[in-house]
Design a protein around this motif. Structure first.
Motif, PDB file in Angstrom:
ATOM      1  N   ILE A 148       0.834  -1.199   0.000  1.00  0.00           N
ATOM      2  CA  ILE A 148       0.000   0.000   0.000  1.00  0.00           C
ATOM      3  C   ILE A 148       0.872   1.253   0.000  1.00  0.00           C
ATOM      4  O   ILE A 148       0.549   2.259  -0.654  1.00  0.00           O
ATOM      5  CB  ILE A 148      -0.952   0.007   1.219  1.00  0.00           C
ATOM      6  CG1 ILE A 148      -1.955  -1.149   1.111  1.00  0.00           C
ATOM      7  CG2 ILE A 148      -1.672   1.342   1.341  1.00  0.00           C
ATOM      8  CD1 ILE A 148      -2.859  -1.081  -0.107  1.00  0.00           C
ATOM      9  N   SER A 149       1.992   1.201   0.702  1.00  0.00           N
ATOM     10  CA  SER A 149       2.914   2.333   0.731  1.00  0.00           C
ATOM     11  C   SER A 149       3.407   2.672  -0.671  1.00  0.00           C
ATOM     12  O   SER A 149       3.411   3.837  -1.085  1.00  0.00           O
ATOM     13  CB  SER A 149       4.098   2.018   1.649  1.00  0.00           C
ATOM     14  OG  SER A 149       4.995   3.103   1.692  1.00  0.00           O
ATOM     15  N   ASP A 150       3.795   1.651  -1.425  1.00  0.00           N
ATOM     16  CA  ASP A 150       4.231   1.870  -2.809  1.00  0.00           C
ATOM     17  C   ASP A 150       3.075   2.354  -3.678  1.00  0.00           C
ATOM     18  O   ASP A 150       3.241   3.233  -4.538  1.00  0.00           O
ATOM     19  CB  ASP A 150       4.807   0.580  -3.396  1.00  0.00           C
ATOM     20  CG  ASP A 150       6.138   0.189  -2.767  1.00  0.00           C
ATOM     21  OD1 ASP A 150       6.805   1.065  -2.186  1.00  0.00           O
ATOM     22  OD2 ASP A 150       6.500  -1.008  -2.848  1.00  0.00           O
ATOM     23  N   HIS A 151       1.898   1.779  -3.445  1.00  0.00           N
ATOM     24  CA  HIS A 151       0.725   2.131  -4.243  1.00  0.00           C
ATOM     25  C   HIS A 151       0.365   3.607  -4.095  1.00  0.00           C
ATOM     26  O   HIS A 151       0.070   4.294  -5.083  1.00  0.00           O
ATOM     27  CB  HIS A 151      -0.456   1.256  -3.816  1.00  0.00           C
ATOM     28  CG  HIS A 151      -1.755   1.626  -4.443  1.00  0.00           C
ATOM     29  ND1 HIS A 151      -2.006   1.472  -5.796  1.00  0.00           N
ATOM     30  CD2 HIS A 151      -2.895   2.145  -3.905  1.00  0.00           C
ATOM     31  CE1 HIS A 151      -3.242   1.881  -6.062  1.00  0.00           C
ATOM     32  NE2 HIS A 151      -3.800   2.291  -4.936  1.00  0.00           N
ATOM     33  N   MET A 152       0.400   4.114  -2.879  1.00  0.00           N
ATOM     34  CA  MET A 152       0.013   5.501  -2.646  1.00  0.00           C
ATOM     35  C   MET A 152       1.006   6.485  -3.255  1.00  0.00           C
ATOM     36  O   MET A 152       0.692   7.665  -3.443  1.00  0.00           O
ATOM     37  CB  MET A 152      -0.144   5.772  -1.144  1.00  0.00           C
ATOM     38  CG  MET A 152      -1.267   4.978  -0.494  1.00  0.00           C
ATOM     39  SD  MET A 152      -2.879   5.182  -1.320  1.00  0.00           S
ATOM     40  CE  MET A 152      -3.279   6.870  -0.884  1.00  0.00           C
TER      41      MET A 152
END
Length: 390
Positions: free
Chosen positions: A373-377
């Protein structure tokens, strides 16, 4: 000029010690409503010299509060409903924000209208009590479910919001109510809020009551921003748009966000997809920068898919500097997102928890999911931080 003050005192705990309170003051003058939030959190950075004055606050935001029947059944008590325990694990992160925004997706029309779930929702008033206690200062009512229980639902909801001192935006009781700017102030910084939805699931807004819910219309949004901007330091626009369950913003969202940015919006908060969509910065030719989060996902809901159970608390720092020539300068910085997880084994014992620690609640791959999720955001920009806690 008519003024009135309604105090709401909220004590909260860190390590068993009472450390803060909230007092909201509502003033009406020349048709304008303002809400001043005092001591919501400690002033983060205020500098005074013989030349300049600088003050900073944080604006927080959460996504969809979508009260399915499994959620309100879980909140049932012997004498009503209580949703407050569902926010316990994220409450401190919400209370730390100087101003806090939420998308109240389902109308809180109250039990007298009959509670209902998908596809036409009606929720207990007690949802608003939980938001208030958890630090929310303003809610958007503009979404595809605004008309689910008709005008009566909107009137009931806004009555209750007024009763507890909770500002609302995007759906209104009357034309007069609609014309009152929604302006919140904290530590000398004023923030104006606007909200719009793409539609209302085929339910027809009465032609003679366009104030009941605000639809997305480029010209209307541009004019509203034009009217609001001279009155405030920052403009926040809530947009209910996009496609459900799509994890990336589509071209329509991007085009609309750019138009809203050109009109002068400083922050755009999106919702409707029910999943997290990335954050971005939009920079105009004149140098104006707009922060946009295309979707903050679900914060509390009964939806079942994994990404529908992941939301977030977004935080951005707003700063205002007045120079020696008495000219004001504004800046947005230090954007953070704390991913959250909607824990609810067998659709019971609902609790919103930080995603990073969701392994304590049975999500075995919480750490790797947090990293994903960190990469996605950051898909569109690296100029944000994903954090375990705020």
């Amino acid at each position: 000029m008519k003024k009135w003050t309604v105090p709401f005192i909220l004590f909260f705990l860190f390590g068993g010690t009472v450390i803060g309170y909230i007092v909201s003051t509502q003033e009406e003058a020349n048709g304008q409503t303002e809400y001043t939030i005092h001591n919501h959190s400690t002033l983060q950075d205020s500098k005074i010299s013989n030349k300049t004055f600088k003050t900073e606050i944080t604006l927080g935001a959460i996504g969809d509060i979508l009260i399915h029947d499994s959620v309100y059944r879980d909140a049932r008590t012997s004498d009503g409903y209580d949703f407050k325990d569902m926010f316990t694990e994220v409450k401190d992160s919400m209370l730390k924000q100087d101003l806090m925004f939420a998308n109240q997706e389902t109308i809180i029309g109250g039990t007298d209208l009959g509670l209902s779930s998908y596809p036409q929702f009606n929720s207990p008033y007690d949802v608003a009590d939980a938001l208030k206690e958890s630090g929310v200062d303003i809610v958007s009512m503009a979404n595809n479910h605004t008309l689910d229980v008709g005008e009566e639902g909107i009137l009931n909801a806004t009555d209750y919001y007024k009763k507890i001192g909770m500002p609302y935006v995007g759906a209104y009781r009357s034309k007069k109510d609609q014309q009152k700017p929604r302006i919140l102030k904290a530590e000398g910084i004023s923030v104006g809020f606007l909200a719009y939805t793409y539609g209302t699931n085929g339910l027809i807004r009465p032609e003679n009551k366009p104030y009941l819910v605000q639809y997305i219309d480029d010209n209307t949004i541009i004019e509203d921003i034009k009217d609001l901007k001279p009155q405030v330091d920052f403009v926040v626009v809530s947009l209910h748009f996009g496609l459900e369950n799509q994890r990336l913003a589509n071209d329509v969202q991007k085009l609309l966000a750019d138009e809203v940015s050109k009109a002068g919006a400083d922050i755009i908060i999106g919702h409707h997809p029910h999943v997290l969509q990335p954050v971005n910065w939009i920079t105009q030719e004149n140098g104006h920068k707009t922060l946009v989060v295309y979707s903050l996902g679900n914060f509390l809901s009964g939806q079942a898919k994994l990404y529908q159970r992941i939301g977030g608390v977004m935080q951005v720092q707003l700063s205002k500097t007045i120079d020696e020539n008495n000219k004001s300068h504004y800046n947005l910085s230090n954007v953070k997102v704390m991913p959250t997880f909607n824990y609810r084994p067998d659709y019971q014992n609902y609790k919103i928890v930080p995603l990073y620690k969701a392994n304590q609640y049975g999500l075995s791959d919480a750490k790797s999911l947090y990293d994903e999720i960190s990469d996605h955001m950051k898909t569109y920009t690296d100029d944000i931080k994903t954090v375990p806690n705020l």
